[in-house]
Design a protein around this motif. Structure first.
Motif, PDB file in Angstrom:
ATOM      1  N   VAL A   1     -21.915  11.605 -38.934  1.00 55.83           N
ATOM      2  CA  VAL A   1     -23.016  12.461 -39.424  1.00 55.83           C
ATOM      3  C   VAL A   1     -23.667  11.809 -40.635  1.00 55.83           C
ATOM      4  CG1 VAL A   1     -21.880  14.562 -38.593  1.00 55.83           C
ATOM      5  CG2 VAL A   1     -21.497  13.809 -40.966  1.00 55.83           C
ATOM      6  N   GLU A   2     -24.912  12.221 -40.899  1.00 56.29           N
ATOM      7  CA  GLU A   2     -25.632  11.690 -42.066  1.00 56.29           C
ATOM      8  C   GLU A   2     -25.448  12.579 -43.295  1.00 56.29           C
ATOM      9  OE1 GLU A   2     -27.301   8.874 -42.720  1.00 56.29           O
ATOM     10  OE2 GLU A   2     -26.677   8.135 -40.743  1.00 56.29           O
ATOM     11  N   ALA A   3     -25.096  13.832 -43.075  1.00 57.23           N
ATOM     12  CA  ALA A   3     -24.934  14.760 -44.197  1.00 57.23           C
ATOM     13  C   ALA A   3     -23.793  15.715 -43.896  1.00 57.23           C
ATOM     14  CB  ALA A   3     -26.217  15.557 -44.427  1.00 57.23           C
ATOM     15  N   LEU A   4     -22.992  15.990 -44.922  1.00 55.73           N
ATOM     16  CA  LEU A   4     -21.868  16.902 -44.769  1.00 55.73           C
ATOM     17  C   LEU A   4     -22.001  18.001 -45.823  1.00 55.73           C
ATOM     18  CD1 LEU A   4     -19.136  17.200 -43.228  1.00 55.73           C
ATOM     19  CD2 LEU A   4     -18.070  16.027 -45.155  1.00 55.73           C
ATOM     20  N   LEU A   5     -21.934  19.252 -45.363  1.00 58.98           N
ATOM     21  CA  LEU A   5     -21.946  20.375 -46.292  1.00 58.98           C
ATOM     22  C   LEU A   5     -20.555  20.990 -46.353  1.00 58.98           C
ATOM     23  CD1 LEU A   5     -25.091  22.609 -45.557  1.00 58.98           C
ATOM     24  CD2 LEU A   5     -24.599  21.287 -47.619  1.00 58.98           C
ATOM     25  N   ILE A   6     -20.101  21.324 -47.560  1.00 58.62           N
ATOM     26  CA  ILE A   6     -18.902  22.140 -47.712  1.00 58.62           C
ATOM     27  C   ILE A   6     -19.364  23.460 -48.327  1.00 58.62           C
ATOM     28  CG2 ILE A   6     -16.568  22.297 -48.650  1.00 58.62           C
ATOM     29  CD1 ILE A   6     -16.731  19.290 -49.257  1.00 58.62           C
TER      30      ILE A   6
ATOM     31  N   ASP B   1     -23.826  12.657 -48.680  1.00 58.93           N
ATOM     32  CA  ASP B   1     -24.509  11.895 -47.641  1.00 58.93           C
ATOM     33  C   ASP B   1     -23.568  10.823 -47.073  1.00 58.93           C
ATOM     34  OD1 ASP B   1     -24.495   9.918 -49.505  1.00 58.93           O
ATOM     35  OD2 ASP B   1     -26.677   9.737 -49.677  1.00 58.93           O
ATOM     36  N   ARG B   2     -24.064  10.076 -46.084  1.00 55.28           N
ATOM     37  CA  ARG B   2     -23.192   9.182 -45.318  1.00 55.28           C
ATOM     38  C   ARG B   2     -22.395   8.207 -46.192  1.00 55.28           C
ATOM     39  NH1 ARG B   2     -24.125   7.897 -39.667  1.00 55.28           N
ATOM     40  NH2 ARG B   2     -22.365   6.644 -38.989  1.00 55.28           N
ATOM     41  N   PRO B   3     -23.038   7.499 -47.131  1.00 55.50           N
ATOM     42  CA  PRO B   3     -22.237   6.564 -47.949  1.00 55.50           C
ATOM     43  C   PRO B   3     -21.120   7.288 -48.704  1.00 55.50           C
ATOM     44  CG  PRO B   3     -24.595   6.149 -48.248  1.00 55.50           C
ATOM     45  CD  PRO B   3     -24.479   7.404 -47.437  1.00 55.50           C
ATOM     46  N   ALA B   4     -21.391   8.477 -49.205  1.00 59.55           N
ATOM     47  CA  ALA B   4     -20.373   9.217 -49.943  1.00 59.55           C
ATOM     48  C   ALA B   4     -19.266   9.716 -49.005  1.00 59.55           C
ATOM     49  CB  ALA B   4     -21.015  10.390 -50.683  1.00 59.55           C
TER      50      ALA B   4
ATOM     51  N   ASN C   1     -29.997  24.855 -37.576  1.00 56.48           N
ATOM     52  CA  ASN C   1     -30.489  23.634 -38.213  1.00 56.48           C
ATOM     53  C   ASN C   1     -29.914  22.367 -37.580  1.00 56.48           C
ATOM     54  OD1 ASN C   1     -32.351  24.157 -40.623  1.00 56.48           O
ATOM     55  ND2 ASN C   1     -30.774  25.715 -40.874  1.00 56.48           N
ATOM     56  N   GLY C   2     -29.315  22.526 -36.380  1.00 51.69           N
ATOM     57  CA  GLY C   2     -28.894  21.348 -35.635  1.00 51.69           C
ATOM     58  C   GLY C   2     -27.575  20.739 -36.071  1.00 51.69           C
ATOM     59  N   SER C   3     -26.663  21.544 -36.622  1.00 51.44           N
ATOM     60  CA  SER C   3     -25.357  21.001 -37.015  1.00 51.44           C
ATOM     61  C   SER C   3     -24.641  20.455 -35.781  1.00 51.44           C
ATOM     62  CB  SER C   3     -24.506  22.085 -37.675  1.00 51.44           C
ATOM     63  OG  SER C   3     -24.249  23.133 -36.763  1.00 51.44           O
ATOM     64  N   THR C   4     -23.902  19.364 -35.949  1.00 51.02           N
ATOM     65  CA  THR C   4     -23.177  18.789 -34.827  1.00 51.02           C
ATOM     66  C   THR C   4     -21.671  19.017 -34.931  1.00 51.02           C
ATOM     67  OG1 THR C   4     -23.243  16.685 -36.005  1.00 51.02           O
ATOM     68  CG2 THR C   4     -24.894  17.021 -34.302  1.00 51.02           C
ATOM     69  N   THR C   5     -21.171  19.324 -36.135  1.00 54.21           N
ATOM     70  CA  THR C   5     -19.761  19.709 -36.264  1.00 54.21           C
ATOM     71  C   THR C   5     -19.677  20.869 -37.231  1.00 54.21           C
ATOM     72  OG1 THR C   5     -19.230  18.378 -38.208  1.00 54.21           O
ATOM     73  CG2 THR C   5     -19.019  17.285 -36.068  1.00 54.21           C
ATOM     74  N   CYS C   6     -18.689  21.722 -37.016  1.00 54.61           N
ATOM     75  CA  CYS C   6     -18.512  22.887 -37.880  1.00 54.61           C
ATOM     76  C   CYS C   6     -17.040  23.305 -37.823  1.00 54.61           C
ATOM     77  CB  CYS C   6     -19.423  24.022 -37.391  1.00 54.61           C
ATOM     78  SG  CYS C   6     -19.530  25.392 -38.536  1.00 54.61           S
ATOM     79  N   ARG C   7     -16.314  23.137 -38.956  1.00 56.33           N
ATOM     80  CA  ARG C   7     -14.900  23.514 -38.999  1.00 56.33           C
ATOM     81  C   ARG C   7     -14.681  24.534 -40.095  1.00 56.33           C
ATOM     82  NH1 ARG C   7     -11.557  18.393 -40.237  1.00 56.33           N
ATOM     83  NH2 ARG C   7      -9.947  19.915 -40.749  1.00 56.33           N
ATOM     84  N   VAL C   8     -13.975  25.615 -39.763  1.00 58.30           N
ATOM     85  CA  VAL C   8     -13.668  26.643 -40.754  1.00 58.30           C
ATOM     86  C   VAL C   8     -12.202  26.486 -41.156  1.00 58.30           C
ATOM     87  CG1 VAL C   8     -13.592  29.122 -41.216  1.00 58.30           C
ATOM     88  CG2 VAL C   8     -15.333  28.198 -39.658  1.00 58.30           C
ATOM     89  N   SER C   9     -11.921  26.533 -42.469  1.00 50.93           N
ATOM     90  CA  SER C   9     -10.522  26.381 -42.905  1.00 50.93           C
ATOM     91  C   SER C   9      -9.705  27.576 -42.445  1.00 50.93           C
ATOM     92  CB  SER C   9     -10.468  26.255 -44.435  1.00 50.93           C
ATOM     93  OG  SER C   9     -10.812  27.478 -45.057  1.00 50.93           O
ATOM     94  N   MET C  10      -8.506  27.309 -41.899  1.00 52.51           N
ATOM     95  CA  MET C  10      -7.656  28.381 -41.389  1.00 52.51           C
ATOM     96  C   MET C  10      -6.495  28.674 -42.343  1.00 52.51           C
ATOM     97  SD  MET C  10      -9.459  29.059 -38.846  1.00 52.51           S
ATOM     98  CE  MET C  10      -8.493  30.302 -37.937  1.00 52.51           C
ATOM     99  N   SER C  11      -6.403  27.932 -43.422  1.00 52.62           N
ATOM    100  CA  SER C  11      -5.346  28.178 -44.413  1.00 52.62           C
ATOM    101  C   SER C  11      -5.859  27.700 -45.755  1.00 52.62           C
ATOM    102  CB  SER C  11      -4.081  27.390 -44.052  1.00 52.62           C
ATOM    103  OG  SER C  11      -4.338  25.993 -44.219  1.00 52.62           O
ATOM    104  N   ASP C  12      -5.169  28.111 -46.820  1.00 52.29           N
ATOM    105  CA  ASP C  12      -5.623  27.672 -48.132  1.00 52.29           C
ATOM    106  C   ASP C  12      -5.405  26.161 -48.296  1.00 52.29           C
ATOM    107  OD1 ASP C  12      -7.015  29.187 -50.080  1.00 52.29           O
ATOM    108  OD2 ASP C  12      -5.492  28.581 -51.538  1.00 52.29           O
ATOM    109  N   ALA C  13      -4.346  25.648 -47.651  1.00 58.08           N
ATOM    110  CA  ALA C  13      -4.101  24.200 -47.729  1.00 58.08           C
ATOM    111  C   ALA C  13      -5.258  23.446 -47.088  1.00 58.08           C
ATOM    112  CB  ALA C  13      -2.781  23.859 -47.034  1.00 58.08           C
TER     113      ALA C  13
END
Lengths: 493, 493
Positions: B281-286, B262-265, B310-322
């Motif tokens: 954002v208020e919540a971040l999912l990995i 959540d946001r504080p974390a 579900n109304g996500s506002t950002t979405c990034r997919v990892s493009m490398s293992d790093a």
């Protein structure tokens, strides 16, 4: 079986009346001709009429029946659909047979938590039927899944073709409600991940009706895989087939199912269902891969490569779902097919570490010569769960006992290579006296202390699983001496 | 903690001498300054010096220590690496602290059976290290995996980021060797699939050192997935993030890991490691997907679609293992990161049915206002295992007890929605007095009967897990009355 309690037999009328007071209507069966249908389970060589049959409808009735029996020293045998292959639900002459078949409702379907809550009398397939229109299913699939109950699956920790990838009953049950022998109702587990306190849920799964009576089951459900394809692979020797199984697993591939049949089983199945199995091989593997199409195709190529390295002589990949199902048709019909080539057969159930397959298959051939009886092998190769079918003719004097000796030798071989006496059929009465082959005295004492913690008077399903009763008070001293078996021979018909 | 047994304290010199006779050399530590290192575990608010520290090297020594203690009424606290978060390995003033850290060898690597046999003092990561050159790994991965022992994992049924897909310790341990309190050595399970008899293996896993001492562990190992990619998804509200988790699971997708902050974390983590987490954002999912590339790409598209709904506002997919590892870096550093924004924090551990996530997150915000303390949430969202971090300052009078009250309220909320008091940290001393919130009297009595079946004199790790001791003889009567807690307050430093 323990000897009948004559005091209980003399109180039969009083006990029946008490049962009718607890379970009104048609829930109590005491006429001999009506009790006949309950006198066996699927271990058909054994028969016994119960004291009385009780079919409760509510958890309060189950609780009242158990409380009465506990307070009055009356034994109780719990039973689901009666499909046990080890005599686990065989009645006792002096025991109430507590039949859970009227607990037959699916109580809740919860897709967001991927869970179904069902009463214990719902059949295994009944759970999948309730959810398949949404693309879900319940994974463990015993061959008896049309008939066997989910409560019985919990009691025996039942397996099936798909348990290699998706786990046994123990891995797919999230929670239960159960009634203790004193009538207490407890809930173990739930829709959450894990629970604090001791893992009593795990302890109950596979406890064969000796620790309590299950009155509700919450199971995990899975999404059906997008694709499933099967490969049919033939080998010139069973050892090569066994090695291929070990190599597939060692390569990190976990097939949805990986089943093996040997030549007698292949011939019997092909003669019965005519699905085009190769007849020039000693071992046939059916390997099913499931998942997204790209993954499945990739894994099939890997399996073909490993099979080739192990000297496979035929390899067919299913090109349609109909063809895939035809590959399985022979396997699923193998037991009745073997029944056509031999007057009688004994179905064994042992489990070994997978890499010991070639060694155990070779040992079984030696034992076949020693005992002068044929054996057909149909088994869950992927998880090392063997189902040798020993062929005999009960009308030839001595053949049944030779078959039983052969079976015991096979199970001893399984234990010797680091395996166990049973995979999914339970111990019941069938393998009860073989338990010391597997467990030390310290092991059996500890298991019996657990039994005493649930059922100090040994009223729940006595005579099953353990080779002898030990008095709880003696076990409390932590040092017991092994006595003679207190059980007379089980009547066999 | 139970009150010290004064008779044992007066016999200390004799007990230490006996321990030295059993474990020669440097395996017995009795000097106060040398015992200091053992006086706490990772629940650092509590400290206690033991009677004596014993570090055995062989199973025979463990057996002899336990037999002596059992015969002489001496309490024993088993300990692995001492990383317990619930005080499970906290010493007792009158108890031998049995430290298993010299059992530190990997005994056997068996790829064909996909198994590793290890001594209990081997670290969790040590098992993976022994097999990773062949492309295998051990799946459960607690955050403490560099330090925590596999024996401790068995005692606590430890989890980790990858347990959503691959199961907890209970699902990945195939067998153990253990020593009972009377010195008997028993083996449970093995490299085979299942075992007849009661599931004592399952019972031992998560038993928090109250039933026996593990001296060998056989674990299942897995092939590393071909590919893994992670998606970082931000939401305007925690409820939307929680709903996305429930929807991903309901769609039949099982990610390798699914973590939420959540946001504080998020703010604390980003401030600490600067990996580019969104701060609006208020919540971040990995969410990590693993498997063959084709499957992974397909599932990532599905996850993106569900997140959008579900109304996500950002979405990034990892493009490398790093890049994937950088997504995880913030999550893995979240606990120390929170430690930078607050003088003290209390890490809670509760588990709920997944679909209750939005409701529990909302409830926690209300509790935060009620108790006047901030809470940061970092948790295993996929399996409903919450780790709320309650921020407080121990130097402000009343804040520690307010934080403890807040924590208890959170756990009560978890139980109210059908969840449980702990996910992977165990009950120990921390949540001992909350057990009646979860379990009925019948439940606790039944658990205590099991305890009596293993340890009738309550010598193994007393004062942990159960809110009160009950005499085994009383439990034998199957009806007990609840008395007062016999334990004084635990000393807190």
């Amino acid at each position: 079986m323990p000897e009948p309690l004559t005091s209980v037999l003399s109180r039969r009328a009083e006990i029946v009346a008490e049962m009718r007071a607890i379970v009104p209507g048609e829930g109590v069966v005491d006429a001999v001709n009506e009790m006949r249908v309950f006198e066996s389970d699927a271990l058909t060589a054994y028969r016994q009429l119960p004291l009385v049959v009780v079919l409760p409808e509510t958890v309060e009735q189950v609780s009242a029946v158990l409380r009465f029996c506990n307070d009055n020293g009356v034994r109780v045998v719990p039973r689901g659909s009666g499909t046990s292959l080890s005599g686990g639900s065989l009645p006792l002459a002096d025991a109430v047979l507590l039949v859970m078949s009227r607990f037959n409702r699916v109580l809740e379907i919860d897709y967001a938590n991927r869970a179904v809550v069902a009463q214990p009398g719902v059949t295994n397939l009944g759970i999948t039927n309730a959810i398949e229109n949404e693309g879900f299913y319940y994974a463990p699939d015993p061959s008896s899944q049309i008939a066997c109950s989910i409560g019985g699956n919990v009691a025996e920790n039942s397996g099936g073709v798909h348990c290699l990838k998706y786990g046994l009953t123990a891995n797919n049950v999230l929670g239960i409600e159960m009634v203790l022998v004193n009538g207490d109702i407890v809930r173990l587990g739930g829709k959450h991940l894990d629970s604090e306190g001791y893992d009593l849920l795990g302890l109950m799964i596979g406890s064969e009706g000796l620790l309590g009576v299950v009155t509700e089951v919450t199971v995990r459900i899975l999404k059906k895989p997008e694709t499933a394809r099967a490969v049919l692979i033939g080998f010139p020797t069973s050892e090569q087939g066994g090695q291929c199984v070990a190599d597939v697993i060692a390569a990190g591939i976990i097939p949805g199912g990986m089943e093996m049949m040997d030549r007698p089983a292949i011939e019997a199945a092909e003669d019965f269902v005519r699905v085009g199995y190769p007849l020039d091989v000693e071992a046939l593997l059916i390997i099913e891969l499931d998942g997204p199409p790209a993954e499945v195709n990739h894994l099939i190529a890997e399996v073909e490569r490993i099979a080739g390295q192990n000297g496979s002589t035929t390899c067919r990949v299913s090109m349609s779902d109909a063809e895939r199902l035809s590959f399985w048709a022979g396997r699923k019909a193998a037991f009745p097919a073997v029944g056509r080539i031999s007057p009688d057969y004994l179905c064994m159930d042992g489990t070994i570490p997978r890499k010991e397959l070639p060694r155990v298959l070779a040992g079984m051939r030696e034992l076949s010569v020693k005992h002068g009886l044929r054996v057909a092998n149909v088994f869950h190769a992927g998880d090392g769960n063997l189902h040798p079918l020993i062929l005999y003719d009960a009308n030839i004097p001595g053949e049944l006992s030779a078959a039983e000796e052969f079976g015991a030798d096979i199970l001893r071989l399984c234990v010797r290579v680091g395996g166990v006496l049973t995979g999914e059929h339970g111990v019941g009465v069938e393998k009860r006296d073989l338990m010391p082959e597997m467990f030390s005295e310290a092991d059996l004492d500890q298991q019996m202390r657990i039994k005493c913690a649930f059922d100090p008077n040994h009223l729940l399903n006595p005579g099953k699983v353990f080779p002898q009763l030990r008095r709880c008070a003696e076990l409390g001293r932590m040092h017991v001496h092994r006595g003679q078996l207190p059980f007379p021979d089980i009547p066999r018909f």
